[in-house]
Each structure stands twice: as C-alpha cells, then as structure tokens.
Write a protein that holds these residues in place. Structure first.
Motif, PDB file in Angstrom:
ATOM      1  N   VAL A   1      -2.413   2.265  10.150  1.00 54.29           N
ATOM      2  CA  VAL A   1      -1.827   1.059   9.579  1.00 54.29           C
ATOM      3  C   VAL A   1      -2.014  -0.086  10.563  1.00 54.29           C
ATOM      4  CG1 VAL A   1      -0.121   2.336   8.232  1.00 54.29           C
ATOM      5  CG2 VAL A   1       0.501   1.506  10.473  1.00 54.29           C
ATOM      6  N   THR A   2      -1.768  -1.296  10.103  1.00 54.98           N
ATOM      7  CA  THR A   2      -1.840  -2.482  10.953  1.00 54.98           C
ATOM      8  C   THR A   2      -0.421  -2.913  11.300  1.00 54.98           C
ATOM      9  OG1 THR A   2      -3.886  -3.148   9.868  1.00 54.98           O
ATOM     10  CG2 THR A   2      -2.702  -4.849  11.098  1.00 54.98           C
TER      11      THR A   2
ATOM     12  N   ARG B   1       0.846  -1.192   0.000  1.00 55.38           N
ATOM     13  CA  ARG B   1       0.000   0.000   0.000  1.00 55.38           C
ATOM     14  C   ARG B   1       0.881   1.241   0.000  1.00 55.38           C
ATOM     15  NH1 ARG B   1      -3.867   2.450   4.471  1.00 55.38           N
ATOM     16  NH2 ARG B   1      -2.469   1.397   5.912  1.00 55.38           N
ATOM     17  N   THR B   2       0.477   2.222  -0.790  1.00 54.30           N
ATOM     18  CA  THR B   2       1.154   3.523  -0.831  1.00 54.30           C
ATOM     19  C   THR B   2       0.156   4.584  -0.412  1.00 54.30           C
ATOM     20  OG1 THR B   2       2.652   2.855  -2.601  1.00 54.30           O
ATOM     21  CG2 THR B   2       2.300   5.222  -2.319  1.00 54.30           C
TER      22      THR B   2
ATOM     23  N   PHE C   1       5.907  -0.804  10.016  1.00 54.65           N
ATOM     24  CA  PHE C   1       5.353  -0.442  11.316  1.00 54.65           C
ATOM     25  C   PHE C   1       5.147  -1.727  12.109  1.00 54.65           C
ATOM     26  CE2 PHE C   1       4.417   3.044   8.498  1.00 54.65           C
ATOM     27  CZ  PHE C   1       4.743   4.144   9.269  1.00 54.65           C
ATOM     28  N   ASN C   2       6.188  -2.151  12.816  1.00 54.03           N
ATOM     29  CA  ASN C   2       6.161  -3.451  13.485  1.00 54.03           C
ATOM     30  C   ASN C   2       5.887  -3.359  14.981  1.00 54.03           C
ATOM     31  OD1 ASN C   2       8.619  -2.436  14.324  1.00 54.03           O
ATOM     32  ND2 ASN C   2       9.865  -4.070  13.450  1.00 54.03           N
TER      33      ASN C   2
ATOM     34  N   VAL D   1      -0.863   2.774  14.722  1.00 57.50           N
ATOM     35  CA  VAL D   1      -0.547   1.410  14.323  1.00 57.50           C
ATOM     36  C   VAL D   1      -1.402   0.485  15.187  1.00 57.50           C
ATOM     37  CG1 VAL D   1       1.244  -0.329  14.038  1.00 57.50           C
ATOM     38  CG2 VAL D   1       1.823   2.109  13.762  1.00 57.50           C
ATOM     39  N   ARG D   2      -2.409  -0.113  14.542  1.00 59.84           N
ATOM     40  CA  ARG D   2      -3.317  -1.024  15.252  1.00 59.84           C
ATOM     41  C   ARG D   2      -2.654  -2.375  15.445  1.00 59.84           C
ATOM     42  NH1 ARG D   2      -7.559   0.139  10.824  1.00 59.84           N
ATOM     43  NH2 ARG D   2      -6.327  -1.554  10.020  1.00 59.84           N
ATOM     44  N   PRO D   3      -2.843  -2.995  16.619  1.00 62.17           N
ATOM     45  CA  PRO D   3      -2.297  -4.352  16.822  1.00 62.17           C
ATOM     46  C   PRO D   3      -2.938  -5.316  15.832  1.00 62.17           C
ATOM     47  CG  PRO D   3      -3.166  -3.441  18.879  1.00 62.17           C
ATOM     48  CD  PRO D   3      -3.548  -2.493  17.788  1.00 62.17           C
TER      49      PRO D   3
END
Length: 169
Positions: free
Chosen positions: A77-78, A58-59, A140-141, A166-168
C-alpha cells in the motif's frame, strides 16, 4: 442499603470493562462477519490507525484456509491509503487476521497460547467463522514493513502469516 450500593458498584464495574475473554463467534460481529468495529476508538498504532469506510478506494480480499495460509500473503500500500481488507475464511475452522508489527504479533501470539479462550476485538483484527467473511478498514499512515497473522494457537506456529509493505508517498 449497603448491599444495594455494593451490587450497583459491582454491576457498574463489570459492565464498564472493555476486555472480554472467549475466543469464538460470540462478540466477533454478526454471523456474516460484517464490520463490527463501528464504535471503535481510533488509536494510532505503529502500523496505522482505524480508517473511515468513506475513505476506502481499494479492497483487497485475503483468503484464509485450513492449510494455514493467507492468499495473498503480501500486500503493498502507499502511505496514507485507507484500505479495506476483506478476510474470507475458505476453511472449516475459525481463522482471524490481525495487523501489527512483528514484535506485537509475537507477543500477542504468546498471550494467546497462555489464554487460548481470550476474546479480543480491535479495529485492526477480524475473526471469521468458517465460510464467512470479515472486514478491516485501516489507514496505513506510516511507512514501513508490517505483518498480519492468524493468532489462534497452532495457526501462527504453522506459518499463517503475511507482510504489508507501506511505501512512502
């Protein structure tokens, strides 16, 4: 002989440093703003790690304007997602986008106020000349709420900031 050895030592020291000091188009990638972090060391940060372009699914295009705004100013983001953030400078002056924690960005902004010509080139930032674009590829870790901003003196203070959630998984 001693002078030659001394000059070699000085030359080696100067060419091995990784910090540069000039905030402008030099050292910030090509005029088109292409990715310029190809040889960047992958270092884990609180807000993630440099991503691999092959992992991008995704961009998100983020417009930067001279009214000191990002559009969009919020990104979701996830956890684990590798995202390409395409920064498009729709303004007439240099802008940048820097990812980080709010505390990191506040500290960096203070440093930029003290040293406005400081150059910095990390995989979590893109410096974009007027009318150009630049990319950040970032994984995004870690879940949490992080920030992005333009840290050019005056821009940050004028509110050129945004948030990344950043959703878990």
């Amino acid at each position: 002989m001693r002078i030659t050895t001394f000059l070699i030592a000085i030359s080696s020291a100067l060419t091995s440093t990784s910090t540069a000091f000039a905030h402008g188009p030099q050292g910030h990638g090509s005029a088109a703003g292409s990715a310029h972090h190809a040889s960047a060391v992958r270092e884990q940060k609180d807000w993630g790690i440099a991503g691999e372009a092959s992992a991008v699914r995704r961009t998100i295009t983020v417009r930067m304007t001279d009214d000191m705004k990002f559009a969009p100013a919020t990104i979701t983001v996830t956890e684990g997602e590798t995202l390409r953030i395409r920064a498009v400078n729709a303004g007439q002056v240099l802008h940048e986008i820097v990812l980080g924690t709010q505390a990191e960005l506040d500290a960096h902004a203070e440093l930029m106020r003290k040293h406005p010509n400081m150059e910095h080139d990390e995989p979590y930032m893109a410096h974009v000349e007027a009318g150009q674009r630049g990319d950040i590829v970032w994984q995004f870790n870690r879940p949490g709420t992080f920030a992005f901003a333009c840290l050019i003196p005056g821009h940050y203070e004028a509110g050129m900031r945004g948030t990344i959630t950043v959703r878990p998984r």
